[in-house]
Write a protein that holds these residues in place. Structure first.
Motif, PDB file in Angstrom:
ATOM      1  N   ASP A   1      10.094   7.409   5.247  1.00 61.48           N
ATOM      2  CA  ASP A   1      10.523   7.783   6.601  1.00 61.48           C
ATOM      3  C   ASP A   1      11.914   7.206   6.892  1.00 61.48           C
ATOM      4  O   ASP A   1      12.852   7.929   7.258  1.00 61.48           O
ATOM      5  CB  ASP A   1       9.476   7.224   7.584  1.00 61.48           C
ATOM      6  CG  ASP A   1       9.797   7.564   9.023  1.00 61.48           C
ATOM      7  OD1 ASP A   1      10.697   8.388   9.256  1.00 61.48           O
ATOM      8  OD2 ASP A   1       9.144   7.009   9.924  1.00 61.48           O
ATOM      9  N   LEU A   2      12.045   5.897   6.653  1.00 60.39           N
ATOM     10  CA  LEU A   2      13.319   5.237   6.989  1.00 60.39           C
ATOM     11  C   LEU A   2      14.442   5.678   6.038  1.00 60.39           C
ATOM     12  O   LEU A   2      15.588   5.856   6.461  1.00 60.39           O
ATOM     13  CB  LEU A   2      13.140   3.722   6.952  1.00 60.39           C
ATOM     14  CG  LEU A   2      12.156   3.197   8.009  1.00 60.39           C
ATOM     15  CD1 LEU A   2      11.843   1.727   7.772  1.00 60.39           C
ATOM     16  CD2 LEU A   2      12.715   3.400   9.417  1.00 60.39           C
ATOM     17  N   ALA A   3      14.083   5.880   4.767  1.00 58.93           N
ATOM     18  CA  ALA A   3      15.101   6.317   3.799  1.00 58.93           C
ATOM     19  C   ALA A   3      15.613   7.707   4.175  1.00 58.93           C
ATOM     20  O   ALA A   3      16.809   7.990   4.081  1.00 58.93           O
ATOM     21  CB  ALA A   3      14.514   6.325   2.387  1.00 58.93           C
ATOM     22  N   GLY A   4      14.703   8.576   4.608  1.00 58.32           N
ATOM     23  CA  GLY A   4      15.100   9.925   5.036  1.00 58.32           C
ATOM     24  C   GLY A   4      16.034   9.860   6.228  1.00 58.32           C
ATOM     25  O   GLY A   4      17.069  10.524   6.274  1.00 58.32           O
TER      26      GLY A   4
ATOM     27  N   ILE B   1       6.642   7.819 -10.167  1.00 58.18           N
ATOM     28  CA  ILE B   1       5.560   8.514  -9.455  1.00 58.18           C
ATOM     29  C   ILE B   1       4.506   9.049 -10.420  1.00 58.18           C
ATOM     30  O   ILE B   1       3.332   9.084 -10.097  1.00 58.18           O
ATOM     31  CB  ILE B   1       6.137   9.646  -8.565  1.00 58.18           C
ATOM     32  CG1 ILE B   1       7.104   9.048  -7.536  1.00 58.18           C
ATOM     33  CG2 ILE B   1       5.032  10.419  -7.849  1.00 58.18           C
ATOM     34  CD1 ILE B   1       7.820  10.063  -6.664  1.00 58.18           C
ATOM     35  N   LEU B   2       4.947   9.460 -11.644  1.00 59.82           N
ATOM     36  CA  LEU B   2       3.976  10.056 -12.572  1.00 59.82           C
ATOM     37  C   LEU B   2       3.550   9.102 -13.691  1.00 59.82           C
ATOM     38  O   LEU B   2       2.358   8.851 -13.877  1.00 59.82           O
ATOM     39  CB  LEU B   2       4.538  11.346 -13.186  1.00 59.82           C
ATOM     40  CG  LEU B   2       5.015  12.425 -12.210  1.00 59.82           C
ATOM     41  CD1 LEU B   2       5.336  13.709 -12.944  1.00 59.82           C
ATOM     42  CD2 LEU B   2       3.973  12.698 -11.125  1.00 59.82           C
TER      43      LEU B   2
ATOM     44  N   ALA C   1       4.404  13.284  -1.861  1.00 58.25           N
ATOM     45  CA  ALA C   1       4.643  13.928  -0.556  1.00 58.25           C
ATOM     46  C   ALA C   1       5.518  13.022   0.308  1.00 58.25           C
ATOM     47  O   ALA C   1       6.416  13.495   1.016  1.00 58.25           O
ATOM     48  CB  ALA C   1       3.318  14.222   0.138  1.00 58.25           C
ATOM     49  N   ALA C   2       5.280  11.707   0.215  1.00 56.95           N
ATOM     50  CA  ALA C   2       6.096  10.767   0.996  1.00 56.95           C
ATOM     51  C   ALA C   2       7.554  10.866   0.562  1.00 56.95           C
ATOM     52  O   ALA C   2       8.472  10.840   1.389  1.00 56.95           O
ATOM     53  CB  ALA C   2       5.580   9.341   0.803  1.00 56.95           C
ATOM     54  N   SER C   3       7.773  11.018  -0.753  1.00 59.87           N
ATOM     55  CA  SER C   3       9.165  11.087  -1.219  1.00 59.87           C
ATOM     56  C   SER C   3       9.807  12.422  -0.811  1.00 59.87           C
ATOM     57  O   SER C   3      11.001  12.493  -0.564  1.00 59.87           O
ATOM     58  CB  SER C   3       9.240  10.854  -2.723  1.00 59.87           C
ATOM     59  OG  SER C   3       9.019  12.046  -3.410  1.00 59.87           O
ATOM     60  N   ARG C   4       9.008  13.490  -0.741  1.00 59.19           N
ATOM     61  CA  ARG C   4       9.553  14.772  -0.263  1.00 59.19           C
ATOM     62  C   ARG C   4       9.885  14.691   1.224  1.00 59.19           C
ATOM     63  O   ARG C   4      10.777  15.375   1.713  1.00 59.19           O
ATOM     64  CB  ARG C   4       8.546  15.909  -0.484  1.00 59.19           C
ATOM     65  CG  ARG C   4       8.244  16.168  -1.920  1.00 59.19           C
ATOM     66  CD  ARG C   4       9.459  16.691  -2.662  1.00 59.19           C
ATOM     67  NE  ARG C   4       9.204  16.745  -4.084  1.00 59.19           N
ATOM     68  CZ  ARG C   4      10.127  16.925  -5.012  1.00 59.19           C
ATOM     69  NH1 ARG C   4      11.392  17.033  -4.669  1.00 59.19           N
ATOM     70  NH2 ARG C   4       9.816  16.974  -6.272  1.00 59.19           N
TER      71      ARG C   4
ATOM     72  N   GLY D   1       0.822  -1.208   0.000  1.00 57.35           N
ATOM     73  CA  GLY D   1       0.000   0.000   0.000  1.00 57.35           C
ATOM     74  C   GLY D   1       0.858   1.261   0.000  1.00 57.35           C
ATOM     75  O   GLY D   1       2.093   1.196   0.117  1.00 57.35           O
ATOM     76  N   VAL D   2       0.178   2.411  -0.102  1.00 60.46           N
ATOM     77  CA  VAL D   2       0.918   3.669  -0.019  1.00 60.46           C
ATOM     78  C   VAL D   2       1.487   3.827   1.401  1.00 60.46           C
ATOM     79  O   VAL D   2       2.490   4.505   1.614  1.00 60.46           O
ATOM     80  CB  VAL D   2       0.034   4.870  -0.442  1.00 60.46           C
ATOM     81  CG1 VAL D   2       0.839   6.157  -0.429  1.00 60.46           C
ATOM     82  CG2 VAL D   2      -0.499   4.650  -1.844  1.00 60.46           C
ATOM     83  N   ALA D   3       0.862   3.151   2.386  1.00 56.29           N
ATOM     84  CA  ALA D   3       1.407   3.197   3.756  1.00 56.29           C
ATOM     85  C   ALA D   3       2.854   2.695   3.770  1.00 56.29           C
ATOM     86  O   ALA D   3       3.713   3.258   4.465  1.00 56.29           O
ATOM     87  CB  ALA D   3       0.551   2.350   4.679  1.00 56.29           C
ATOM     88  N   GLU D   4       3.127   1.658   2.971  1.00 50.58           N
ATOM     89  CA  GLU D   4       4.509   1.145   2.913  1.00 50.58           C
ATOM     90  C   GLU D   4       5.430   2.155   2.225  1.00 50.58           C
ATOM     91  O   GLU D   4       6.607   2.251   2.553  1.00 50.58           O
ATOM     92  CB  GLU D   4       4.568  -0.214   2.207  1.00 50.58           C
ATOM     93  CG  GLU D   4       4.200  -1.397   3.088  1.00 50.58           C
ATOM     94  CD  GLU D   4       2.704  -1.554   3.285  1.00 50.58           C
ATOM     95  OE1 GLU D   4       1.933  -0.823   2.626  1.00 50.58           O
ATOM     96  OE2 GLU D   4       2.303  -2.406   4.108  1.00 50.58           O
ATOM     97  N   GLU D   5       4.886   2.898   1.259  1.00 42.52           N
ATOM     98  CA  GLU D   5       5.691   3.962   0.628  1.00 42.52           C
ATOM     99  C   GLU D   5       6.106   4.975   1.701  1.00 42.52           C
ATOM    100  O   GLU D   5       7.235   5.462   1.711  1.00 42.52           O
ATOM    101  CB  GLU D   5       4.890   4.713  -0.457  1.00 42.52           C
ATOM    102  CG  GLU D   5       4.440   3.874  -1.621  1.00 42.52           C
ATOM    103  CD  GLU D   5       5.431   3.861  -2.782  1.00 42.52           C
ATOM    104  OE1 GLU D   5       6.564   4.342  -2.621  1.00 42.52           O
ATOM    105  OE2 GLU D   5       5.054   3.336  -3.850  1.00 42.52           O
TER     106      GLU D   5
END
Ligand SMILES: Cc1cc2nc3c(=O)[nH]c(=O)nc-3n(C[C@H](O)[C@H](O)[C@H](O)COP(=O)(O)OP(=O)(O)OC[C@H]3O[C@@H](n4cnc5c(N)ncnc54)[C@H](O)[C@@H]3O)c2cc1C
Length: 374
Positions: free
Chosen positions: A80-83, A97-98, A252-255, A71-75
């Motif tokens: 979060d962890l990648a940041g 993404i697009l 937004a998650a990637s930002r 899901g997008v929750a995993e994204e």
């Protein structure tokens, strides 16, 4: 007692955490502000391939199309962890993404089979050919034209601010196919091969010194019927799907990756100074609010009004926060962090312009969300 879903997500987070520890390139973690543009591109391109090999590309895309079927929750968990792990952002972001979700909504079987595997493996880099010198905020004013010929179209015109154009294999191109038709009904979306004659790319140098985007001139460039997305005249509808994804949850998650990484860097360098603790706590809370709001927005169907509202608000919030963090970074920089903050301060100026400028987003929030008079 935690439910099955919570346990599954915790298991996923643990796997990602371990993978990131082993895979984030050391040079990126320690000296990314000092890398040349080519070195940085190389690390970012390789990162796309690493993600694919690690089974982490296209987390929320369906398995039948080569994604991970999560899901997008995993994204968001991954972001979060990648940041926190100071991971790079790949070059495949426009494809993933697009283009990928747009093709899932509007593409043919041929397009899904031809393009999705190469997007996910990181082998093909995409760019987005929407903006033109006289069509930015007013996207419906696109003039680059595609004329029908035997088996396809011939494209002639100019695009500007095209990110990744220099590196791109394909372009998600919005062109005018019927100049006589009314606005919003005269455009068509194409998947155009960027490695063919008739395309000239002039890099535009940004204030930060890099050339992340370019001006692109198309001179009688061929695109096949098979590479038209949806029907002639459906370009505006397809473009709206692209923009929803550009401002939506995964984006937004990637930002958030970048926000979290910058926030942590700032806390590490000035967190011990009492005079900054209040400001840091406020910024950190707002960074976490982005994560929370992103998680909330993904509970809604991307086509819904609630998702649309939340995307407009998120876009304004993450872009201004990126700028504020960089401003505090530059105010407090030291010998170790100066390269990073100088670069980031100049780069984040653009955040309130791309993905739809903040003035336009505020108009949308005022008129279409709050219902204020025009
Ligand atoms: C780093 C970066 C990367 C980009 N990458 C891409 C890309 O890959 N592909 C692509 O197609 N485009 C890309 N863009 C372009 C981006 O989408 C446009 O810059 C943006 O849509 C604004 O359009 P414009 O630059 O033509 O400004 P304009 O539309 O000319 O606007 C100029 C100013 O006027 C304001 N304005 C305009 N109309 C209104 C209004 N009605 N009410 C209030 N204020 C208004 C705007 O907010 C802006 O401040 C990128 C831009 C940047 C900065």
């Amino acid at each position: 007692m935690p439910n099955v879903e919570t346990l599954r997500r915790e298991g996923f987070a643990e796997t990602v955490r371990t993978w990131l520890e082993e895979n984030v390139p050391h040079r990126w973690r320690t000296e990314r502000g000092a890398l040349s543009e080519d070195e940085s591109d190389e690390i970012r391109h390789e990162w796309d391939r690493q993600l694919f090999r690690g089974g982490l590309a296209g987390l929320s895309l369906p398995k039948e199309f080569g994604g991970q079927g999560l899901g997008v929750a995993e994204e968001v968990i991954f972001a979060d962890l990648a940041g926190r792990a100071q991971a790079p952002d790949g070059l495949a972001r426009i494809g993933r993404i697009l283009t990928a979700p747009t093709l899932i909504s509007h593409g043919t079987q041929y397009q899904l089979e031809r393009y999705l595997p190469r997007i996910l493996s990181g082998d093909e880099i995409w760019c987005q050919g929407f903006s033109e010198p006289d069509a930015g905020s007013d996207l419906a004013g696109v003039r680059c034209n595609a004329v029908k010929v035997d088996g396809g179209y011939r494209v002639t015109g100019r695009k500007i601010w095209t990110s990744f154009a220099r590196l791109a294999d394909r372009c998600l191109l919005l062109a005018q196919t019927d100049p006589a038709a009314p606005r919003h009904k005269n455009l068509t979306m194409f998947l155009l091969d960027m490695k063919q004659p008739g395309i000239s790319i002039s890099p535009i140098r940004q204030a930060s010194g890099i050339s992340h985007f370019a001006e692109v001139q198309f001179e009688n460039v061929f695109v096949a019927d098979d590479d038209r997305v949806a029907n002639d005249g459906d370009g505006w509808k397809v473009a709206m799907t692209v923009l929803a994804n550009e401002r939506g949850g995964v984006e937004a998650a990637s930002r958030y990756v970048e926000l979290r990484a910058d926030m942590d860097l700032l806390s590490q360098s000035i967190g011990h100074l009492p005079e900054y603790q209040r400001q840091l706590a406020e910024l950190d809370t707002r960074v976490e609010l982005i994560r929370w709001q992103t998680l909330k927005s993904i509970d809604f169907d991307p086509q819904s009004t609630v998702f649309f509202r939340s995307a407009a608000i998120l876009k304004v919030s993450w872009s201004e926060l990126l700028q504020e963090i960089a401003a505090l970074g530059i105010e407090t920089m030291n010998a170790d962090t100066a390269d990073h903050w100088r670069f980031q301060y100049l780069e984040t100026r653009a955040a309130s312009i791309y993905s739809g400028s903040n003035e336009i987003q505020r108009n949308i929030i005022a008129e279409r969300i709050l219902g204020l008079p025009r």
